[in-house]
Scaffold this motif. Sequence first.
Motif, short mmCIF file in Angstrom:
data_model
loop_
_atom_site.label_atom_id
_atom_site.label_comp_id
_atom_site.label_asym_id
_atom_site.label_seq_id
_atom_site.Cartn_x
_atom_site.Cartn_y
_atom_site.Cartn_z
N LEU A 188 0.70 -1.06 0.05
CA LEU A 188 0.02 0.17 -0.01
C LEU A 188 0.91 1.20 -0.15
O LEU A 188 0.28 2.26 -0.33
CB LEU A 188 -1.09 -0.19 1.15
CG LEU A 188 -2.00 1.01 1.39
CD1 LEU A 188 -2.76 1.17 0.16
CD2 LEU A 188 -2.58 1.19 2.60
N HIS A 189 2.10 1.01 0.54
CA HIS A 189 2.84 2.34 0.73
C HIS A 189 3.09 3.30 -0.70
O HIS A 189 2.83 4.50 -0.61
CB HIS A 189 4.22 2.07 0.97
CG HIS A 189 4.46 1.25 2.41
ND1 HIS A 189 5.58 0.93 3.20
CD2 HIS A 189 3.21 1.29 3.46
CE1 HIS A 189 5.30 0.38 4.21
NE2 HIS A 189 3.90 0.67 4.30
N VAL A 211 -0.28 5.18 -1.69
CA VAL A 211 -1.07 6.12 -0.62
C VAL A 211 -1.34 7.48 -1.48
O VAL A 211 -2.48 8.04 -1.31
CB VAL A 211 0.15 6.48 0.48
CG1 VAL A 211 -0.49 7.76 1.10
CG2 VAL A 211 -0.10 5.20 1.45
N VAL A 218 -4.67 6.90 -3.47
CA VAL A 218 -5.64 6.59 -2.50
C VAL A 218 -6.15 7.95 -1.92
O VAL A 218 -7.24 8.23 -1.99
CB VAL A 218 -5.42 5.88 -1.34
CG1 VAL A 218 -6.44 5.78 -0.12
CG2 VAL A 218 -5.28 4.21 -1.84
N THR A 219 -5.19 8.87 -1.40
CA THR A 219 -5.28 10.37 -1.03
C THR A 219 -6.36 10.89 -2.38
O THR A 219 -7.31 11.92 -2.06
CB THR A 219 -4.02 10.84 -0.81
OG1 THR A 219 -3.46 10.20 0.05
CG2 THR A 219 -4.50 12.38 -0.26
N LEU A 246 -5.92 8.92 7.07
CA LEU A 246 -4.78 8.59 5.97
C LEU A 246 -3.91 7.58 6.84
O LEU A 246 -3.43 6.67 6.65
CB LEU A 246 -4.06 9.60 5.40
CG LEU A 246 -2.80 9.25 4.50
CD1 LEU A 246 -3.44 8.34 3.50
CD2 LEU A 246 -2.28 10.47 3.66
N VAL A 248 -3.04 3.48 6.63
CA VAL A 248 -1.67 3.01 6.66
C VAL A 248 -1.30 1.84 7.79
O VAL A 248 -0.75 0.86 7.81
CB VAL A 248 -0.66 4.10 6.33
CG1 VAL A 248 0.75 3.55 6.40
CG2 VAL A 248 -0.73 4.76 5.14
N ARG A 286 -9.01 -2.75 6.07
CA ARG A 286 -7.66 -3.00 6.32
C ARG A 286 -7.49 -3.61 7.72
O ARG A 286 -6.49 -4.50 7.74
CB ARG A 286 -6.73 -1.70 6.30
CG ARG A 286 -6.55 -1.19 4.79
CD ARG A 286 -5.09 -1.75 4.25
NE ARG A 286 -4.02 -1.25 5.00
CZ ARG A 286 -2.92 -1.72 4.70
NH1 ARG A 286 -2.53 -2.72 3.97
NH2 ARG A 286 -1.80 -1.19 5.36
N TRP A 337 -5.73 2.04 -7.99
CA TRP A 337 -5.14 1.82 -6.73
C TRP A 337 -5.65 0.64 -6.07
O TRP A 337 -5.03 -0.09 -5.41
CB TRP A 337 -5.02 2.86 -5.86
CG TRP A 337 -6.62 3.38 -5.43
CD1 TRP A 337 -7.22 4.18 -5.70
CD2 TRP A 337 -7.38 2.74 -4.34
NE1 TRP A 337 -8.69 4.18 -5.12
CE2 TRP A 337 -8.67 3.45 -4.27
CE3 TRP A 337 -7.20 1.55 -3.41
CZ2 TRP A 337 -9.53 3.04 -3.61
CZ3 TRP A 337 -8.55 1.28 -2.48
CH2 TRP A 337 -9.35 1.98 -2.41
#
Length: 533
Positions: A42-43, A46, A49-50, A60, A64, A118, A177
Amino acid sequence: MSGTPTAASRCRREAGAGANRWVVLVVLCVSLLLVAVDATVLHVAVPAVTEDLKPGAIELLWIVDVYPLVCASLLILFGTLGDRVGRRRVLLLGYALFGVASGLAAFAENPQILIAARALLGVGGAMIMPATLSILRQVFPDRRERALAIGVWSAVAAVGAAVGPLLGGFLLEHFWWGSVFLVNIPLMLVSLPVGRLLLPESTGDRDGPWDVVGALMAAVGLFGVVLGVKRLGGGHPPFDPGTAVALLGGGVLLAAFVRRQRRRRHPLVDLRMFARPAFSTSVGCIVLAMLALVGLELIAAQYLQLVLGLSPLETGLRLLPLTIAAMAAGLVGSHLLHRFGPRRMVSLGFCLTAFAVVLLTAMGRQDNAALLLTGFVLLGFGLETTLFAAYESMLSEAPASSAGGAAAIGETSYQLGAGIGIALLGSVMNAAYAPGLSSVPGVPSSASAAAGHSLGEAYEVAGRLGGPSGEALRHAARDSFVHGLHVTLLVSAGLLVLGAVMALRLPRAMECEADVPGPREAPATPVRAESVR
């Protein structure tokens, strides 16, 4: 002292026929690979996603962090539950939950749904991770074979951590994403029937009721401690209300959990394992090794990008030798452990890592590719050697009936070490970095204070100032960061030397006499489709 061929052969027959044990290892490694990849995939997503979901800053952060938080909190609960109801059963349920949660995450329409998905992924990961190690402990009762299997297992974990960002970057270039989660579903659809057919079922000691209250106390306590440690690593002061409440509340619950387990006739976790020097020392070595690895990787990535000016892709390629060296250490770990024994192998691994860390103090403002390559290769090989031998010693020292609980303790130590490493080494870095910016000529004190938070923020302040003052601040920030990096590396080297001394409590030689399952242990049946209920 090696076991007799008769004993080893008998245990291998009980654990499963010939090559089937290695097929089981492949299935377990695929399980671990999925969990390891999902921790980092996922890094790189981000920013996308944002842009799409527009989460707030707190949302946010939870997107994570909720996966590792939930996963670390529930490891002991599901590890001990597997000992009670069946390790394969918990693993297969973890597969199913992981697949469902991946679908929810992929098509999340708002930040709240993504956070919940998540969290469910963390629950699935907590079911899968200790189950893979405890089943491995059961299927490979002969220690020499088990050491080789754990070496492969640890190499796969290193691959997963490295593949996550690369896979995420590839998917984002071609799809949206959500594809970073959707890729899990076909793999889980394959893993469920394959695991059902090939994995043997095993349980531990079933005497007495399962301690539900104790399991919840451990889960909530670990959640609080891990959350507090993560907040410290994120720059929150220790006496910040949220951080203090999380650490204090989690610590009190864990202390109450330990007290409860000591009083119960049938404890959830057999704390007597910690009275064995090899077990408790192995757990401590795992914490120290992860403390050094995660903190150093984070600081090294910042150095490569902010000081040397490398792109994220170039940074990933520079760090790749560390992962490749870790894979190599896992694959040759069994041979090294048999030759040197746990004590010398873990001590030498710590010493090699400490040497690599001291070598990296030669890093400066100019790029030195040969130095970085040498340092990262030694760092990766030394740390993985340490982690492999510590895991193997810990798992071999624990009774087979408590394999799930022991595996959960090892994985929890891994997660705590990572969190503490970011918090501790990050604090050392900040303490050494900030003073160098307190009196830069021509720079207002307010700008110097803001620049002292991080190198990235210093560059932003310098850009706003412009002119000679901005350039002076930029140079001072870069020099201060390099100074802070050197101080942090030396502190890390001291901790690694401490680990080498701690490892002297481990056994000198690798005891290879095979473990014969006790009367309460459900032996692993031959791995045939007709033998599975």
